[in-house]
Design a protein around this motif. Structure first.
Motif, mmCIF file in Angstrom:
data_model
loop_
_atom_site.group_PDB
_atom_site.id
_atom_site.type_symbol
_atom_site.label_atom_id
_atom_site.label_comp_id
_atom_site.label_asym_id
_atom_site.label_seq_id
_atom_site.Cartn_x
_atom_site.Cartn_y
_atom_site.Cartn_z
ATOM 1 N N GLN A 72 0.817 -1.214 0.000
ATOM 2 C CA GLN A 72 0.000 0.000 0.000
ATOM 3 C C GLN A 72 0.856 1.271 0.000
ATOM 4 O OE1 GLN A 72 -2.788 -0.486 3.233
ATOM 5 N NE2 GLN A 72 -3.466 -2.445 2.417
ATOM 6 N N LYS A 75 2.386 3.637 -4.859
ATOM 7 C CA LYS A 75 1.280 4.495 -5.283
ATOM 8 C C LYS A 75 1.205 4.712 -6.793
ATOM 9 C CE LYS A 75 -0.148 5.431 -1.134
ATOM 10 N NZ LYS A 75 -1.387 4.902 -0.648
ATOM 11 N N ASN A 80 -3.460 2.128 -7.829
ATOM 12 C CA ASN A 80 -4.419 2.986 -7.123
ATOM 13 C C ASN A 80 -5.809 2.859 -7.735
ATOM 14 O OD1 ASN A 80 -2.621 3.902 -5.229
ATOM 15 N ND2 ASN A 80 -2.107 5.761 -6.357
ATOM 16 N N ARG A 83 -7.209 -0.296 -6.480
ATOM 17 C CA ARG A 83 -7.607 -0.173 -5.073
ATOM 18 C C ARG A 83 -8.935 0.551 -4.900
ATOM 19 N NH1 ARG A 83 -1.714 1.175 -3.855
ATOM 20 N NH2 ARG A 83 -0.887 -0.813 -3.117
ATOM 21 N N HIS A 84 -9.360 1.299 -5.910
ATOM 22 C CA HIS A 84 -10.638 2.008 -5.828
ATOM 23 C C HIS A 84 -11.822 1.154 -6.268
ATOM 24 C CE1 HIS A 84 -8.734 5.577 -4.466
ATOM 25 N NE2 HIS A 84 -8.076 5.783 -5.588
ATOM 26 N N ARG A 89 -10.210 -2.889 -2.885
ATOM 27 C CA ARG A 89 -10.332 -2.444 -1.493
ATOM 28 C C ARG A 89 -10.313 -3.618 -0.533
ATOM 29 N NH1 ARG A 89 -14.033 0.965 -3.086
ATOM 30 N NH2 ARG A 89 -15.771 -0.294 -2.407
ATOM 31 N N GLU A 94 -6.457 0.124 1.230
ATOM 32 C CA GLU A 94 -6.338 1.456 0.639
ATOM 33 C C GLU A 94 -5.154 2.259 1.152
ATOM 34 O OE1 GLU A 94 -10.228 3.402 -0.493
ATOM 35 O OE2 GLU A 94 -10.797 2.197 1.254
#
Length: 124
Positions: A72, A75, A80, A83-84, A89, A94
């Motif tokens: 995590q 980035k 990312n 992860r959304h 998630r 996150e």
């Protein structure tokens, strides 16, 4: 009780359901979900490595949990975006939190307790 993949599959399923339900009740602290996630990882590792010693399963589970948490810190836009999503998630999380590492140790520890005392397999 005999160690079986079916038993661990049922434990995985119950843990997933409990973890998802825990997010729907505001009275349940968020860290409970992290503990349940690590417990699920432990049961999955036990399912996959059913004949390995418990020490192996503990180390594998913690390495996986810690790797996900430390990932995590990475980035890049593509991860990312992943992860959304709901899947991202739930699986990748996150944001990095040191406290999550403690939750993972507790979750894997609970898995060991279940293995030792409830399933009465004893140490391997």
């Amino acid at each position: 009780m005999r160690r079986s993949r079916f038993l661990y599959f049922m434990l995985i399923t119950a843990t997933i359901i409990t973890g998802l339900l825990s997010r729907h009740f505001k009275s349940i602290p968020l860290f409970v979900g992290d503990i349940l996630w690590a417990l699920m990882v432990y049961f999955i590792a036990r399912f996959l490595f059913i004949n390995k010693p418990i020490k192996f399963v503990v180390v594998a589970s913690l390495l996986f949990c810690f790797a996900i948490e430390f990932s995590q810190l990475y980035k890049a836009p593509w991860i990312n975006n992943l992860r959304h999503t709901l899947f991202g998630r739930l699986v990748l999380g996150e944001g990095f939190l040191w406290s999550d590492l403690l939750c993972y140790v507790v979750g894997v520890g609970i898995g060991c307790i279940i293995d030792f005392y409830i399933l009465k397999k004893g140490p391997k």
